[in-house]
Design a protein around this motif. Sequence first.
Motif, short mmCIF file in Angstrom:
data_model
loop_
_atom_site.label_atom_id
_atom_site.label_comp_id
_atom_site.label_asym_id
_atom_site.label_seq_id
_atom_site.Cartn_x
_atom_site.Cartn_y
_atom_site.Cartn_z
N ARG A 117 -24.47 -16.73 -22.78
CA ARG A 117 -25.62 -16.60 -21.89
C ARG A 117 -26.34 -17.92 -21.68
NH1 ARG A 117 -22.86 -11.98 -21.70
NH2 ARG A 117 -23.93 -10.54 -20.32
N CYS A 118 -25.82 -19.00 -22.17
CA CYS A 118 -26.44 -20.31 -21.93
C CYS A 118 -26.66 -20.50 -20.43
CB CYS A 118 -25.54 -21.42 -22.47
SG CYS A 118 -26.15 -23.07 -22.06
N ARG A 119 -27.89 -20.80 -20.05
CA ARG A 119 -28.24 -20.87 -18.62
C ARG A 119 -27.47 -21.97 -17.90
NH1 ARG A 119 -34.36 -22.98 -18.13
NH2 ARG A 119 -34.77 -21.26 -19.54
N TYR A 120 -27.11 -23.01 -18.62
CA TYR A 120 -26.40 -24.13 -18.00
C TYR A 120 -24.93 -23.79 -17.74
CZ TYR A 120 -30.66 -26.28 -19.67
OH TYR A 120 -31.99 -26.55 -19.92
N PHE A 121 -24.37 -22.95 -18.60
CA PHE A 121 -23.01 -22.48 -18.36
C PHE A 121 -22.95 -21.70 -17.04
CE2 PHE A 121 -19.92 -18.98 -18.75
CZ PHE A 121 -18.76 -19.70 -18.93
N ASN A 129 -19.91 -28.54 -20.92
CA ASN A 129 -18.57 -28.74 -21.48
C ASN A 129 -17.79 -27.45 -21.61
OD1 ASN A 129 -18.68 -31.55 -21.91
ND2 ASN A 129 -19.93 -31.25 -23.75
N ARG A 130 -18.49 -26.34 -21.76
CA ARG A 130 -17.80 -25.05 -21.90
C ARG A 130 -17.22 -24.62 -20.56
NH1 ARG A 130 -18.03 -20.86 -26.06
NH2 ARG A 130 -19.31 -22.29 -27.29
N ARG A 131 -17.90 -24.94 -19.50
CA ARG A 131 -17.39 -24.61 -18.16
C ARG A 131 -16.40 -25.65 -17.69
NH1 ARG A 131 -20.40 -26.28 -14.48
NH2 ARG A 131 -22.35 -25.78 -15.53
N SER A 135 -17.68 -32.74 -19.21
CA SER A 135 -18.75 -32.96 -18.24
C SER A 135 -20.10 -33.20 -18.91
CB SER A 135 -18.85 -31.77 -17.27
OG SER A 135 -19.18 -30.59 -17.97
N GLY A 136 -20.22 -32.83 -20.19
CA GLY A 136 -21.48 -33.00 -20.90
C GLY A 136 -22.13 -31.66 -21.22
N CYS A 137 -23.18 -31.72 -22.02
CA CYS A 137 -23.89 -30.50 -22.43
C CYS A 137 -25.35 -30.63 -22.03
CB CYS A 137 -23.77 -30.28 -23.93
SG CYS A 137 -24.80 -28.92 -24.52
N SER A 138 -25.75 -29.89 -21.01
CA SER A 138 -27.13 -29.97 -20.52
C SER A 138 -28.13 -29.38 -21.50
CB SER A 138 -27.24 -29.24 -19.17
OG SER A 138 -26.41 -29.84 -18.21
N MET A 146 -32.96 -20.73 -27.57
CA MET A 146 -32.11 -19.59 -27.92
C MET A 146 -30.78 -20.03 -28.51
SD MET A 146 -33.76 -16.78 -27.02
CE MET A 146 -32.51 -15.50 -26.88
N HIS A 147 -30.53 -21.31 -28.61
CA HIS A 147 -29.18 -21.77 -28.94
C HIS A 147 -28.90 -21.75 -30.44
CE1 HIS A 147 -29.15 -22.70 -24.73
NE2 HIS A 147 -27.92 -23.18 -24.79
N ALA A 148 -27.65 -22.07 -30.75
CA ALA A 148 -27.13 -21.85 -32.11
C ALA A 148 -27.51 -22.98 -33.07
CB ALA A 148 -25.61 -21.72 -32.05
N HIS A 155 -20.80 -31.16 -28.69
CA HIS A 155 -20.28 -30.84 -27.35
C HIS A 155 -20.78 -29.50 -26.84
CE1 HIS A 155 -17.51 -34.26 -27.63
NE2 HIS A 155 -17.37 -33.91 -28.89
N CYS A 156 -21.27 -28.64 -27.74
CA CYS A 156 -21.76 -27.32 -27.30
C CYS A 156 -22.53 -26.66 -28.44
CB CYS A 156 -20.60 -26.43 -26.87
SG CYS A 156 -21.12 -24.78 -26.33
N ILE A 157 -23.64 -26.04 -28.09
CA ILE A 157 -24.46 -25.32 -29.08
C ILE A 157 -24.77 -23.90 -28.58
CG2 ILE A 157 -25.49 -27.38 -30.11
CD1 ILE A 157 -27.98 -26.91 -28.36
FE1 SF4 Z 1 -24.55 -24.53 -22.86
FE2 SF4 Z 1 -23.95 -27.04 -23.53
FE3 SF4 Z 1 -22.41 -25.11 -24.37
FE4 SF4 Z 1 -22.45 -25.66 -21.79
S1 SF4 Z 1 -21.72 -26.99 -23.39
S2 SF4 Z 1 -22.52 -23.63 -22.72
S3 SF4 Z 1 -24.56 -26.34 -21.52
S4 SF4 Z 1 -24.58 -25.38 -24.92
#
Ligand code: SF4
Length: 331
Positions: A117-121, A129-131, A135-138, A146-148, A155-157
Motif C-alpha cells: 500500500r505504499c503510496r509511491y508504489f 524501486n518496487r515498481r 528508479s529509487g525509493c520516494s 506507515m512503513h516498515a 532500496h525499499c521499506i
Molecule cells: Fe515504497 Fe520505496 Fe518500496 Fe517503492 S521502493 S514501494 S517507494 S518503500
Amino acid sequence: MRAFEYVRAADVGQAVALVSADRDAAYLAGGTTQLDLMKDGVLAPERLVDISRLSLRGVVSRGEAVVIGAMTTMEEAATDPTIAERLPLVREALLLSASVQLRNMATMGGNLLQRTRCRYFRDPTVACNRRLRGSGCSALAGHHRMHAILATSDHCIATHASDVAVALVALDAVVRTTGPGGERQIPLTQLHLPPGETPDVETVLAHGELITGIEVPLPPRGARSGYLKVRDRASYEFALASAAVVLVMDQGVIVDARVGLGGVATVPWRAVAAEGVLRGAATTTAVFRTAADAALEGAVARRDNAFKIDLAKRTLVRELSILAEARDVES
Ligand code: SF4
C-alpha cells in the motif's frame, strides 16, 4: 487503462499454461487489488487469466490441519466453523482486515500476494524501486510513517499489508502451488522475500506459479491464540502494528509459543527470537517485555516511524497478557 485480453481458465492446468507461456499475462482472482493497480497505470498486463471460478474454493479438514482453497473468499474463511473454533486468530485477522464487501470479493490466495500500500508504489509518476528496479525509493525522504522497521533495505521499506498472513505465518502454514515445474509446497515463512537490492521480486513464486491452497496445522486443543491489531482508526485501516500469538501452556509454564508481527516488516514477520524467550518461561510481564525486546531487535527506524518500535513491543506484550489472563480465567 490499457486494453487487455480476458480469458477464463477452465482448470488449474490451463490457467498455469496460459500465464506461464506469456510474460505479459497475469492471474485475475477477486480483482480487489489487481484492477485498482491497472486503473492507476501501475500494472498493464496484456492478458488476464480469470481463475475465480476454478474449483479451489472451500475449507477442508485433513486430520490435524485444514486446507483453505486459494479461491476461498476472506469472508468464507472467516465464517468457517473449524477456523472459528480452532484458528480464532485467523478469523480475527480476517475480520479486522477489510470491509465485508471486500471480504466477499477478495480471495485467500490473493490476500497473501497483495501488493504494498505504499503510496509511491501506486503513483507511476514518482520513483519506486518496487515498481521499477533502480528508479529509487520516494518513501525514504517522503512520507513513511506507515512503513516498515524490520527486514528493510536502502532500496525499499514498504510494509507488507496482509493481516491474515501474519496469523498464518505464526501457525506454520504451508502454501501449495502448481507451476510450470509441477506442484510444490512452500512454508509461508519462505514465500515472501525481503526487498534487499531487488524489491521488485516479492516472492519465490515462478512466473505462472499459482497458489492453489493454504495448509494450516491446527494448534493443540487448549492452546491460546489471538490477533491484536493497532491502527489509526477502528475500521478498514492497515496496521501500525499487530501481533498474532499462539501459546501452549502447562501449569503456568509456556510450553510452546509462536509469534507473528504485522505492520512493521516488509514481509509477514515471524518473531523467532521472541518465541525463544517465551518457551519454558512463566507468564510474567517481565518475560513478555523481554520477548518483545527480542522481537524488535535489529529494527531500523526512519524519520517518521520510530514510534513503531515501542508500539510493536507494547502490542505484543498486550496480546501475551490477554492470552495469559484468559488461561487463568479457565483454569
Ligand atoms: Fe515504497 Fe520505496 Fe518500496 Fe517503492 S521502493 S514501494 S517507494 S518503500
